[in-house]
Design an enzyme around this catalytic site. Structure first.
Site, PDB file in Angstrom:
ATOM      1  N   PHE A  17      17.823  42.329 -21.205  1.00 62.05           N
ATOM      2  CA  PHE A  17      18.345  43.563 -20.631  1.00 62.05           C
ATOM      3  C   PHE A  17      17.530  43.998 -19.423  1.00 62.05           C
ATOM      4  O   PHE A  17      16.297  43.905 -19.416  1.00 62.05           O
ATOM      5  CB  PHE A  17      18.259  44.713 -21.648  1.00 62.05           C
ATOM      6  CG  PHE A  17      19.193  44.593 -22.813  1.00 62.05           C
ATOM      7  CD1 PHE A  17      20.483  45.081 -22.738  1.00 62.05           C
ATOM      8  CD2 PHE A  17      18.771  43.998 -23.986  1.00 62.05           C
ATOM      9  CE1 PHE A  17      21.350  44.967 -23.816  1.00 62.05           C
ATOM     10  CE2 PHE A  17      19.620  43.883 -25.074  1.00 62.05           C
ATOM     11  CZ  PHE A  17      20.917  44.367 -24.992  1.00 62.05           C
ATOM     12  N   ASP A  18      18.214  44.517 -18.424  1.00 65.33           N
ATOM     13  CA  ASP A  18      17.571  45.435 -17.506  1.00 65.33           C
ATOM     14  C   ASP A  18      17.361  46.733 -18.281  1.00 65.33           C
ATOM     15  O   ASP A  18      18.153  47.074 -19.170  1.00 65.33           O
ATOM     16  CB  ASP A  18      18.464  45.680 -16.291  1.00 65.33           C
ATOM     17  CG  ASP A  18      17.979  46.843 -15.464  1.00 65.33           C
ATOM     18  OD1 ASP A  18      16.836  46.781 -14.976  1.00 65.33           O
ATOM     19  OD2 ASP A  18      18.733  47.813 -15.330  1.00 65.33           O
TER      20      ASP A  18
END
Length: 241
Positions: A17-18
């Site tokens: 994930f960002d």
């Protein structure tokens, strides 16, 4: 581009994930902090979307010209540039508060519940454009374990540079996760969808700004993801089947 109610996660074992813009609502965090400053300066007339756009442009310049600069210093310099852009007085106390604000930015309302669901199906990791200390504060708000975090401080570079993805691929391989088992999930097509695609990693675009004008605190980009969803809740609904 339409939203996808089903996402093909066949063979995927780990979600990368960002963090900021995807899991953490940095636009709300930024605006809640600076709104009183604009009011005190008599500049509540400045459109908030324009503040975010200025932030995005100035931040990108500092990150790309000084990739080893720690994120709090990037934020301090960025807010100084935003002040100058709108003719606001230089305020060192504001710059210091802005630099220290990351850990106070809130998760999106659906983030924690979605992560809890996803953690029952996948291993989770984060690739973030911040420093170790700032991310540590945010991780306490996310409440779920991540098997890997890759920060700009660690790799000496900022996305959309390649080092986050190179490091994640190598570190995950050492933990038994092949590159083909990775699905990357992010809000920014500029910082994440585009570079991930260059590594052959499919991405899901969490379009947190759907229905809003402009690209907010990120840079515009036309990279095409595997799928587009409006929220983390929708993403969890699509893959937790």
């Amino acid at each position: 581009m339409t939203f996808d109610t089903r996402v093909d996660a066949t063979g995927k074992r780990v979600l990368t994930f960002d963090c900021y813009g995807t899991l953490i609502d940095w636009e709300t965090g930024i605006l809640d902090l600076v709104r009183p400053w604009l009011a005190a300066a008599g500049r509540s007339d400045i459109p908030e979307d324009l503040v975010l756009t200025a932030f995005a442009l100035h931040q990108a310049r500092h990150q790309q010209t000084r990739p080893a600069l720690l994120y709090p210093e990037v934020l301090s310099r960025t807010w100084g540039d935003v002040q100058a852009t709108f003719g606001l007085p230089d305020d060192p106390a504001q710059r210091a508060a802005f630099a220290a604000s990351v850990g106070d930015w809130p998760p999106f309302p659906d983030t924690v519940a979605a992560l809890r669901r996803l953690a029952g199906h996948f291993a989770l990791a984060i690739l973030s454009n911040v420093d170790e200390a700032s991310l540590a504060r945010s991780l306490r708000l996310l409440e779920v374990p991540f098997i890997l975090t890759v920060t700009a401080e660690r790799v000496g570079s900022y996305k959309p540079g390649a080092r986050h993805f190179e490091t994640a691929i190598n570190d995950l391989a050492a933990q038994g996760y092949a590159k083909e088992s990775i699905l990357h999930v992010a809000q920014s097509r500029h910082h994440d969808v585009d570079p991930a695609s260059r590594f052959g990693i499919p991405t899901v675009w969490v379009d947190r700004r759907h229905g809003k004008r402009g690209t907010g605190a990120t840079i515009a980009n036309t990279a095409v993801p595997l799928a587009r969803v409006p929220s983390m809740r929708a993403f969890a609904d699509a893959v937790c089947v």
